[in-house]
Design an enzyme around this catalytic site. Structure first.
Site, PDB file in Angstrom:
ATOM      1  N   HIS A 218       0.816  -1.213   0.000  1.00  0.00           N
ATOM      2  CA  HIS A 218       0.000   0.000   0.000  1.00  0.00           C
ATOM      3  C   HIS A 218       0.851   1.266   0.000  1.00  0.00           C
ATOM      4  CE1 HIS A 218      -3.260   2.619   1.974  1.00  0.00           C
ATOM      5  NE2 HIS A 218      -3.836   2.139   0.889  1.00  0.00           N
ATOM      6  N   LYS A 220       3.207   4.449  -1.078  1.00  0.00           N
ATOM      7  CA  LYS A 220       3.304   5.425  -2.168  1.00  0.00           C
ATOM      8  C   LYS A 220       4.618   6.171  -1.988  1.00  0.00           C
ATOM      9  CE  LYS A 220      -1.361   5.021  -1.419  1.00  0.00           C
ATOM     10  NZ  LYS A 220      -1.954   4.228  -0.335  1.00  0.00           N
ATOM     11  N   ASP A 225      16.734  10.870  -7.970  1.00  0.00           N
ATOM     12  CA  ASP A 225      18.185  11.090  -7.876  1.00  0.00           C
ATOM     13  C   ASP A 225      18.713  11.019  -6.450  1.00  0.00           C
ATOM     14  OD1 ASP A 225      18.372  11.382 -10.597  1.00  0.00           O
ATOM     15  OD2 ASP A 225      18.248  13.562 -10.568  1.00  0.00           O
ATOM     16  N   HIS A 391      -9.388  11.160   2.264  1.00  0.00           N
ATOM     17  CA  HIS A 391      -8.542   9.973   2.128  1.00  0.00           C
ATOM     18  C   HIS A 391      -7.182  10.169   2.781  1.00  0.00           C
ATOM     19  CE1 HIS A 391      -5.981   7.053  -0.247  1.00  0.00           C
ATOM     20  NE2 HIS A 391      -7.005   6.283   0.038  1.00  0.00           N
ATOM     21  N   LYS A 393      -4.041  10.536   5.319  1.00  0.00           N
ATOM     22  CA  LYS A 393      -3.606   9.818   6.512  1.00  0.00           C
ATOM     23  C   LYS A 393      -2.585  10.712   7.218  1.00  0.00           C
ATOM     24  CE  LYS A 393      -4.174   6.611   2.970  1.00  0.00           C
ATOM     25  NZ  LYS A 393      -5.564   6.290   3.085  1.00  0.00           N
ATOM     26  N   ASP A 398       0.901  17.265  19.516  1.00  0.00           N
ATOM     27  CA  ASP A 398       1.355  18.451  20.227  1.00  0.00           C
ATOM     28  C   ASP A 398       1.628  19.583  19.237  1.00  0.00           C
ATOM     29  OD1 ASP A 398       0.990  17.058  22.553  1.00  0.00           O
ATOM     30  OD2 ASP A 398       3.089  16.481  22.774  1.00  0.00           O
TER      31      ASP A 398
END
Length: 473
Positions: A218, A220, A225, A391, A393, A398
């Site tokens: 899952h 991404k 470079d 969507h 995450k 703090d």
């Protein structure tokens, strides 16, 4: 005669169900999951036996040992420190010690690195503009990993951008998940390979994993470079640009890293790439200092000895003294994470969780609705984002810590998926995340404790039934 054959077939299925139930007892990671499988396999093997072959395994067979061996052969920190000038070996900067997150580093055998420059990319247009610009500037190599790639407008833009760099002599490695990208046509990949792009699906490869639909990659990740890296919640499809109703507008977040932490993004990609291809992707040392942020790359998955994703959330929440703000599309916490959230409330921490107001997966949405109700009873403030599907995450802890990545708050991320996030300690970046989330909360409606009571009895029963599927959600 026919009756005898049916009886033998039924007996065979029940015997097979009993053996599968024994396997579930020994190997399912949670007692709740084991009980659910055992109950179904013993009483209803006719309907549960085949699904168990596809969904029952909880460890990524083969990857666990190879994960350790390949770390030893290719990514050992002491080797990199002793041979900083060796081609293909990435140097290691002195780690930054932060007692709040030290246990996470020890668990994952990773470190927090200082000197990183960070950029926040809110939603798909801004994120992909930055990613395509980085790809266009690539001179040596591009490493790309998405859970989902579609053959649509955005997917073809990605394809053309990678082909352009490959034509310029840049090494391009593309990794995509075989299940997440199940509808990606062969012609898409053939065009990439014909143009010099090294493209592969993440696959289980070992016979004992062959039937498994679990263990999806899952993550991404984009690395250019060795200098610049991207991580977050966005995949390569038009829906991530908000181009596909009824979920549009699509709300998501990505981030960009420049500095020593990019080396850890490369290592994570390299382990997945080596598992799939048996080869090592290109690599180069990252810049030593590009900013003031401290960043730890947190990569978790079913190859870890511990339930590392759940433990990561638990420790991060326990570290909070003033605030924990979380956004997640799927709020199906396990007992450890839910307990940490409730304890944070008792410590006087401001705990807020932002979830969608519309479903993309109906069963998960129903289970999330029940957990949201129980959270409000514990003093956790729950919000539903109104403009579209959320969507992202993201977690804000703090005034100085912000997490951006691919980790959902559900069993699949906790125990079954390969995930990755960046944990960043930097007040400037945290201020940007705070401003983003304040805007998100302003466009949301707070969940009321009475919302559950307004449901009909059958609707409430449906929510509780949906939660029974926690182990596979």
């Amino acid at each position: 005669m026919i009756g005898s054959m049916i009886a033998i077939a039924a007996l065979t299925l029940h015997v097979a169900g009993i053996f599968a139930a024994m396997h579930a007892v020994m190997h399912t990671r949670t007692a709740q999951g084991a009980f659910a499988w055992v109950l179904g396999l013993v009483l209803l093997p006719y309907v549960t036996l085949i699904p168990y072959f596809f969904l029952g395994s909880s460890h990524f067979g083969g990857y666990v040992d190879l994960h350790r061996q390949r770390q030893a052969r290719f990514f050992m920190l002491h080797e990199e420190a002793e041979h900083p000038a060796r081609p293909g070996i990435l140097p290691v900067t002195a780690p930054v010690n932060d007692e709040r997150y030290e246990a996470i580093g020890r668990m994952l055998k990773t470190a927090m690195h200082g000197g990183n420059g960070l950029a926040l990319h809110i939603d798909g247009d801004d994120a992909f503009k930055a990613m395509f610009a980085a790809i266009a500037r690539a001179e040596h190599y591009v490493l790309v990993q998405f859970f989902i790639i579609h053959d649509d407008v955005l997917g073809r833009r990605l394809r053309d951008a990678l082909l352009d760099r490959a034509a310029a002599g840049v090494q391009v490695c593309l990794l995509y998940d075989g299940i997440g990208s199940h509808d990606l046509p062969a012609s898409y990949i053939e065009a990439l390979r014909s143009g010099g792009v090294n493209a592969h699906p993440f696959a289980t490869r070992r016979w004992r994993n062959r039937l498994q639909l679990n263990f999806r990659n899952h993550r991404k990740v984009l690395v250019v470079d060795g200098v610049r890296g991207f991580v977050g919640g966005l995949n390569a499809g038009d829906e991530y640009l908000g181009a596909k109703p009824p979920l549009s507008p699509w709300r998501d977040t990505h981030m960009e890293i420049e500095g020593p932490a990019v080396a850890d993004l490369q290592r994570v990609f390299a382990e997945d790439w080596y598992w799939v291809t048996g080869e090592r992707p290109p690599s180069s040392p990252p810049p030593e200092r590009c900013g003031r942020a401290n960043t730890m790359i947190v990569a978790t998955g079913p190859a870890d000895r511990q339930e590392s994703c759940s433990l990561f959330f638990t420790q991060a929440i326990h570290a909070a003294t003033r605030r924990v703000w979380i956004t997640t599309p799927y709020f199906v916490p396990d007992q450890a994470v839910f307990g940490a959230l409730r304890l944070a409330v008792f410590r006087g921490v401001d705990v807020r969780i932002l979830i969608p107001s519309r479903p993309d997966h109906r069963t998960v949405f129903m289970a999330s609705t029940l957990y949201a109700h129980e959270a409000t009873l514990a003093g956790i403030r729950m919000f539903r984002y109104q403009p579209g599907f959320i969507h992202q995450k993201v977690m804000l802890i703090d005034d100085d810590t912000a997490v951006v990545g691919s980790m959902n708050m559900d069993n699949r991320s906790f125990r079954l998926n390969f995930e990755i996030s960046a944990l960043n300690v930097d007040t400037t970046f945290a201020d940007q995340i705070e401003a983003m989330l304040v805007h998100d909360f302003a466009q949301s409606e707070e969940v009321n404790q009475n919302d559950y009571d307004r449901l009909t009895y059958l609707q409430r029963v449906a929510l509780h039934v949906a939660r029974l599927f926690d182990p596979v959600l």
